[in-house]
Write a protein that holds these residues in place. Structure first.
Motif, PDB file in Angstrom:
ATOM      1  N   LEU A 251       0.831  -1.206   0.000  1.00 12.02           N
ATOM      2  CA  LEU A 251       0.000   0.000   0.000  1.00 12.02           C
ATOM      3  C   LEU A 251       0.862   1.251   0.000  1.00 12.02           C
ATOM      4  N   PHE A 252       1.856   1.308   0.891  1.00 13.41           N
ATOM      5  CA  PHE A 252       2.701   2.496   0.974  1.00 13.41           C
ATOM      6  C   PHE A 252       3.424   2.755  -0.344  1.00 13.41           C
ATOM      7  N   ASN A 253       3.963   1.693  -0.938  1.00 14.52           N
ATOM      8  CA  ASN A 253       4.677   1.852  -2.198  1.00 14.52           C
ATOM      9  C   ASN A 253       3.759   2.320  -3.318  1.00 14.52           C
ATOM     10  N   THR A 254       2.613   1.663  -3.452  1.00  9.20           N
ATOM     11  CA  THR A 254       1.697   1.992  -4.542  1.00  9.20           C
ATOM     12  C   THR A 254       1.189   3.415  -4.420  1.00  9.20           C
ATOM     13  N   VAL A 255       0.826   3.818  -3.212  1.00 10.36           N
ATOM     14  CA  VAL A 255       0.313   5.171  -2.998  1.00 10.36           C
ATOM     15  C   VAL A 255       1.386   6.208  -3.306  1.00 10.36           C
TER      16      VAL A 255
ATOM     17  N   THR B 102      11.297   5.170  -3.788  1.00 13.58           N
ATOM     18  CA  THR B 102      10.137   4.357  -3.412  1.00 13.58           C
ATOM     19  C   THR B 102      10.359   2.848  -3.432  1.00 13.58           C
ATOM     20  N   PRO B 103      11.314   2.279  -4.187  1.00 12.62           N
ATOM     21  CA  PRO B 103      11.474   0.820  -4.144  1.00 12.62           C
ATOM     22  C   PRO B 103      11.771   0.256  -2.759  1.00 12.62           C
ATOM     23  N   VAL B 104      12.284   1.089  -1.845  1.00 15.29           N
ATOM     24  CA  VAL B 104      12.545   0.574  -0.489  1.00 15.29           C
ATOM     25  C   VAL B 104      11.254   0.189   0.228  1.00 15.29           C
ATOM     26  N   LEU B 105      10.104   0.648  -0.261  1.00 15.51           N
ATOM     27  CA  LEU B 105       8.823   0.334   0.356  1.00 15.51           C
ATOM     28  C   LEU B 105       8.203  -0.962  -0.163  1.00 15.51           C
ATOM     29  N   LEU B 106       8.777  -1.537  -1.210  1.00 16.65           N
ATOM     30  CA  LEU B 106       8.207  -2.762  -1.765  1.00 16.65           C
ATOM     31  C   LEU B 106       8.358  -3.932  -0.791  1.00 16.65           C
TER      32      LEU B 106
END
Length: 407
Positions: free
Chosen positions: A219-223, A385-389
């Protein structure tokens, strides 16, 4: 995958083509008809979404305990009425930026509610093992519509006036409602112990998502990624149309070929997932989609600028075309059937709220600096943002399919 999914797909297709035919209508009307600048265009993209999000918050739990197809038809009719008000006001000489903001809010709230019901409807019509195929087909439709709609819409804008695509979009919602009605299965009303929507139920979708070890980072990554991509859309319109002097048809046309990348990605996603594993492909495509947007900061005038935008968008959209069906399928498979509408609604509301706030913030940033500088800041942030995947996969039991008898 059955007659029911065929009608759902047809309904989705016609409304999606209508939406993308009118994709540039509101910013073009704001810029070229109402004389709105960068701040106004950013507000148009942000405020309507923000108000729509607030209105949609109680609707997710409400949808959970209603017949999903009835809700979908109601939201189609709501979107028809809102969009139809624009050409009426234009014909009477009453159209203002305020009305565009109100229409945007109504459509945003109806869209969130529709999507919450549609996710539950899809799991009822399609077996769990077919969800990736179904989501891949829906994603393919999105990118075909994205490729064809905006250039046709901008051409129609120039040839037939600023509201012709808005009329087409309104009609598409009527046709979509007819498609949903044609599914033809009786749909029992979900049973609940109490009436009304409690405070706890308002937050149930978020509680489930934030407690899940994989859905939370997803969710965090997608948003974050979607917000940082979307904040550049109105700024790129201002940069290309106002600052660099591109014609509206050039602005629309430059996004046609890149959308074929989304079609390619969505058609290949099943094979890639089968060969390399769905979770691995989702993570890799999620990383790759973050590498492209920074290239938009280098857009210049002339053919070279158009080519650069086309190449960047093709790479970005191809990765998104792979990522989105996997993310949607993964989410549906990890959510119990009695929470699908609430989690779908929470996911959409979170995404739209963050996107709205970010778009407004980037509009101010562009006003203080420039559209190009604001696009560059978004491109740099999206690289992080990839760190959130989610790095590991959690195997959850597949949600039970909610079959309904054929009437």
């Amino acid at each position: 995958m059955g007659r029911g999914f065929g009608w759902l797909w047809a309904s989705y297709s016609v409304s999606t083509f209508g939406t993308f035919l009118a994709f540039n209508a509101f910013p073009l009307i704001a810029i070229l008809v109402l004389g709105t600048g960068a701040t106004g265009v950013a507000l148009l993209a942000a405020v309507g979404q923000a108000v729509g999000v607030v209105v949609a918050v109680p609707l997710g739990p409400w949808v959970e305990f209603r017949r999903k197809r009835t809700v979908m038809v109601g939201m189609d009719l709501t979107r028809f009425a809102a969009m139809a008000s624009v050409p009426v006001a234009y014909a009477l000489g009453w159209l203002t930026l305020v009305q565009l903001l109100v229409v945007s809010a109504v459509v945003a709230a109806a869209d969130i509610t529709y999507r919450a019901a549609a996710g539950a409807c899809l799991t009822a019509l399609v077996a769990p093992g077919d969800l990736l195929v179904a989501n891949g087909r829906l994603e393919s439709t999105t990118w075909i519509a994205t490729a064809v709609g905006p250039p046709l819409g901008t051409a129609a804008f120039g040839l037939f006036g600023p509201v012709v695509t808005v009329v087409a979009d309104a009609i598409s919602y009527l046709l979509s409602a007819l498609g949903i009605r044609a599914i033809g299965r009786t749909e029992p009303k979900p049973v609940r112990a109490t009436s009304g929507v409690s405070r706890g139920e308002l937050l149930e979708g978020w509680r489930y998502l934030l407690a899940h070890p994989v859905l939370r980072p997803l969710l965090f990554n997608t948003v974050a990624v979607n917000a940082l991509i979307m904040v550049t859309a109105p700024l790129l319109a201002v940069l290309m149309l106002a600052d660099l002097g591109f014609a509206p048809w050039q602005y629309g046309l430059v996004f046609t070929v890149p959308c074929l990348g989304g079609l390619l990605g969505s058609r290949l996603v099943g094979r890639l997932a089968q060969r390399y594993g769905a979770h691995r492909v989702m993570v890799v495509s999620g990383v790759l989609r973050a590498l492209w947007p920074i290239g938009l900061v280098f857009v210049g005038p002339g053919t070279g600028g158009l080519v650069l935008v086309a190449v960047v968008e093709f790479g970005l959209i191809a990765c998104v075309g792979v990522f989105n069906p996997l993310q949607a399928t993964y989410r549906l498979r990890h959510v119990p059937a009695d929470r699908v509408a609430r989690t779908q609604s929470a996911w959409s509301i979170t995404g739209k709220a963050v996107t709205a706030a970010s778009t407004a913030l980037w509009g101010v940033l562009a006003e203080l600096t420039s559209a190009r500088a604001a696009i560059g800041v978004a491109g740099i942030l999206i690289l992080l943002t990839p760190v959130l995947l989610p790095r590991r996969e959690i195997v959850s039991p597949e949600p039970e399919r909610q079959d309904t008898p054929v009437g």
